[in-house]
Design a protein around this motif. Structure first.
Motif, PDB file in Angstrom:
ATOM      1  N   GLY A   1     -16.779  44.433  15.897  1.00 44.17           N
ATOM      2  CA  GLY A   1     -16.132  43.716  17.153  1.00 44.17           C
ATOM      3  C   GLY A   1     -16.796  43.941  18.468  1.00 44.17           C
ATOM      4  O   GLY A   1     -18.024  44.494  18.495  1.00 44.17           O
ATOM      5  N   GLY A   2     -16.282  43.819  19.779  1.00 47.08           N
ATOM      6  CA  GLY A   2     -17.013  44.045  20.872  1.00 47.08           C
ATOM      7  C   GLY A   2     -16.222  43.198  21.861  1.00 47.08           C
ATOM      8  O   GLY A   2     -15.182  42.545  21.633  1.00 47.08           O
ATOM      9  N   SER A   3     -16.731  43.338  23.426  1.00 46.20           N
ATOM     10  CA  SER A   3     -16.272  42.706  24.337  1.00 46.20           C
ATOM     11  C   SER A   3     -17.482  42.019  25.072  1.00 46.20           C
ATOM     12  O   SER A   3     -18.345  42.684  25.483  1.00 46.20           O
ATOM     13  N   ILE A   4     -17.373  40.902  25.306  1.00 47.46           N
ATOM     14  CA  ILE A   4     -18.100  39.838  25.946  1.00 47.46           C
ATOM     15  C   ILE A   4     -17.390  39.381  27.400  1.00 47.46           C
ATOM     16  O   ILE A   4     -16.144  39.162  27.461  1.00 47.46           O
ATOM     17  N   ILE A   5     -18.027  39.923  28.576  1.00 47.46           N
ATOM     18  CA  ILE A   5     -17.507  39.668  29.874  1.00 47.46           C
ATOM     19  C   ILE A   5     -18.377  38.531  30.644  1.00 47.46           C
ATOM     20  O   ILE A   5     -19.593  38.938  30.929  1.00 47.46           O
ATOM     21  N   LEU A   6     -17.902  37.614  31.038  1.00 50.78           N
ATOM     22  CA  LEU A   6     -18.696  36.378  31.506  1.00 50.78           C
ATOM     23  C   LEU A   6     -18.400  36.584  33.048  1.00 50.78           C
ATOM     24  O   LEU A   6     -17.206  36.556  33.584  1.00 50.78           O
ATOM     25  N   ILE A   7     -19.279  36.916  33.900  1.00 52.75           N
ATOM     26  CA  ILE A   7     -19.054  36.919  35.313  1.00 52.75           C
ATOM     27  C   ILE A   7     -18.998  35.313  35.900  1.00 52.75           C
ATOM     28  O   ILE A   7     -20.006  34.705  36.054  1.00 52.75           O
ATOM     29  N   ALA A   8     -17.663  35.047  36.292  1.00 55.36           N
ATOM     30  CA  ALA A   8     -17.719  33.649  36.953  1.00 55.36           C
ATOM     31  C   ALA A   8     -17.441  34.093  38.430  1.00 55.36           C
ATOM     32  O   ALA A   8     -18.255  34.558  38.914  1.00 55.36           O
ATOM     33  N   SER A   9     -16.261  33.483  39.026  1.00 57.02           N
ATOM     34  CA  SER A   9     -16.184  33.494  40.364  1.00 57.02           C
ATOM     35  C   SER A   9     -15.109  32.808  40.757  1.00 57.02           C
ATOM     36  O   SER A   9     -14.350  31.996  40.168  1.00 57.02           O
ATOM     37  N   MET A  10     -14.298  33.289  41.793  1.00 60.85           N
ATOM     38  CA  MET A  10     -13.067  32.747  42.262  1.00 60.85           C
ATOM     39  C   MET A  10     -13.313  31.269  42.631  1.00 60.85           C
ATOM     40  O   MET A  10     -12.477  30.482  42.468  1.00 60.85           O
ATOM     41  N   SER A  11     -14.452  30.786  42.951  1.00 61.64           N
ATOM     42  CA  SER A  11     -14.713  29.362  43.084  1.00 61.64           C
ATOM     43  C   SER A  11     -14.613  28.828  41.944  1.00 61.64           C
ATOM     44  O   SER A  11     -14.740  27.210  42.034  1.00 61.64           O
ATOM     45  N   GLY A  12     -14.522  29.345  40.895  1.00 62.03           N
ATOM     46  CA  GLY A  12     -14.322  28.515  39.593  1.00 62.03           C
ATOM     47  C   GLY A  12     -12.819  27.832  39.579  1.00 62.03           C
ATOM     48  O   GLY A  12     -12.658  26.925  38.928  1.00 62.03           O
ATOM     49  N   SER A  13     -12.010  28.503  40.503  1.00 61.51           N
ATOM     50  CA  SER A  13     -10.561  28.048  40.276  1.00 61.51           C
ATOM     51  C   SER A  13     -10.098  27.787  41.443  1.00 61.51           C
ATOM     52  O   SER A  13      -8.613  27.262  41.800  1.00 61.51           O
ATOM     53  N   ILE A  14     -10.715  27.598  42.705  1.00 62.95           N
ATOM     54  CA  ILE A  14     -10.582  26.926  43.785  1.00 62.95           C
ATOM     55  C   ILE A  14     -11.518  26.212  44.578  1.00 62.95           C
ATOM     56  O   ILE A  14     -12.749  25.968  43.885  1.00 62.95           O
ATOM     57  N   THR A  15     -11.217  25.354  45.681  1.00 60.41           N
ATOM     58  CA  THR A  15     -12.282  24.981  46.352  1.00 60.41           C
ATOM     59  C   THR A  15     -12.707  25.560  47.494  1.00 60.41           C
ATOM     60  O   THR A  15     -11.593  25.516  48.279  1.00 60.41           O
ATOM     61  N   ASN A  16     -13.772  26.000  48.085  1.00 59.97           N
ATOM     62  CA  ASN A  16     -14.179  26.614  49.183  1.00 59.97           C
ATOM     63  C   ASN A  16     -14.410  25.655  50.161  1.00 59.97           C
ATOM     64  O   ASN A  16     -15.526  25.008  50.313  1.00 59.97           O
ATOM     65  N   ARG A  17     -13.432  25.442  51.111  1.00 64.54           N
ATOM     66  CA  ARG A  17     -13.464  24.233  51.930  1.00 64.54           C
ATOM     67  C   ARG A  17     -14.745  24.294  52.953  1.00 64.54           C
ATOM     68  O   ARG A  17     -15.101  23.337  53.204  1.00 64.54           O
ATOM     69  N   ASP A  18     -15.121  25.459  53.364  1.00 67.18           N
ATOM     70  CA  ASP A  18     -16.031  25.547  54.371  1.00 67.18           C
ATOM     71  C   ASP A  18     -17.538  25.633  53.929  1.00 67.18           C
ATOM     72  O   ASP A  18     -18.437  25.304  54.528  1.00 67.18           O
TER      73      ASP A  18
END
Length: 303
Positions: A184-201
């Protein structure tokens, strides 16, 4: 019937560390010869485990790699584009060698966009270490803000190639070895809060799109690899001051206060504030967590 269900449930998900919490307390009650001891830190320990970290030459990737070493990993292999590691990596490797837990921080050069090279390099690590337990896909790039209607095709493709395709190739390389050794194992994908919101500025259309794809990638891989006991999760940081973001902020200093004011804590995050969560995701403390996105954003989403 109820007793049978309990026994089946326990057998299905028994902890490799033996009884924990209430179960340990009841066992100690039934057997007074047992001397209770804290086990919570055993759950977070990564003793003898082997990891690969992309984007590990500096920044968040290197910060996370050091954390894995401190938690007891036998070896953490970092890779990045430069043929030779940075001075900060060399200093970090020396630091790890002095921890006294026999952990090793290693470096090799590779492009996350070269699928066959990654598969080959990580297979070589598997051959040498005879196991592969943890993967942190942290390599990523950030381009200056360009209006979405004017975004050049070559820039968009470059960001997606590194931030999405490169994450897949890294996860594949590690997952193939995890499946090979059957632990087994653990895979951790580094995403960003920008993947689930829109940075308006600063609506980086390529960055936001690439990170949103990583969130879905983690869920999809988690569903497919669960039967192999390979967990896949994404980690979504908020605004963190790193070398990558500094290149953007230093040219527009007014954004420091603006970004700091976009979460309830009123500040940017530090790279070391991701150490705990990445260690948790890599360890037996999170063995029932897969297909999840862990947001560490200072509460940005709360607003």
């Amino acid at each position: 019937m109820a007793s049978e269900v309990r026994q089946r449930a326990k057998a299905q998900s028994a902890s490799p560390l033996g009884p924990l919490g209430i179960e340990a307390a009841l066992e100690a009650k039934a057997n007074p010869s047992i001397q209770p001891r804290p086990k919570i830190f055993d759950e977070f320990a990564l003793t003898d485990r082997v990891a690969v970290v992309s984007g590990g030459n500096r920044g968040l990737g290197l910060e996370m790699a050091i954390a894995l070493c401190e938690a007891g990993a036998r070896a953490v292999y970092c890779f990045d584009l430069p043929e030779e590691p940075s001075e900060v990596f060399v200093a970090s490797r020396e630091y790890v060698s002095k921890l006294g837990n026999d952990s090793r921080l290693e470096y090799f050069a590779a492009d996350v966009c070269d699928q066959q090279l990654l598969w080959k390099k990580v297979e070589e690590i598997g051959d040498k270490e005879q196991r592969l337990d943890i993967c942190v896909a942290a390599a990523g790039i950030l381009k200056p803000h360009i209006e979405c209607l004017e975004y050049p095709a070559d820039v968009f493709r470059e960001v997606v190639e590194v931030n999405t395709t490169g994450v897949l190739f890294t996860a594949q390389a590690a997952g193939r070895q995890m499946a090979r050794f059957g632990r087994g194992g653990s895979i951790i994908l580094i995403a960003s809060m920008s993947g689930s919101i829109t940075n308006r500025d600063h609506a980086w259309v390529s960055y936001n799109s690439s990170k949103a794809a990583v969130l879905q990638m983690a869920r999809s891989m988690a569903c497919e690899l669960g039967e192999k006991r390979i967990r896949v999760n994404s980690l979504s940081p908020g605004h963190i001051y790193t070398q990558m973001t500094a290149a953007y902020l230093d040219k527009q200093p007014h954004l420091l206060d603006k970004w700091s004011g976009m979460n309830p804590l009123g500040r940017l995050g530090r790279p070391d504030e991701l150490r705990g969560v990445v260690t948790w995701l890599a360890s037996d403390a999170s063995t029932f967590c897969t297909g999840s996105d862990i947001i560490v954003s200072g509460g940005h989403h709360s607003w």
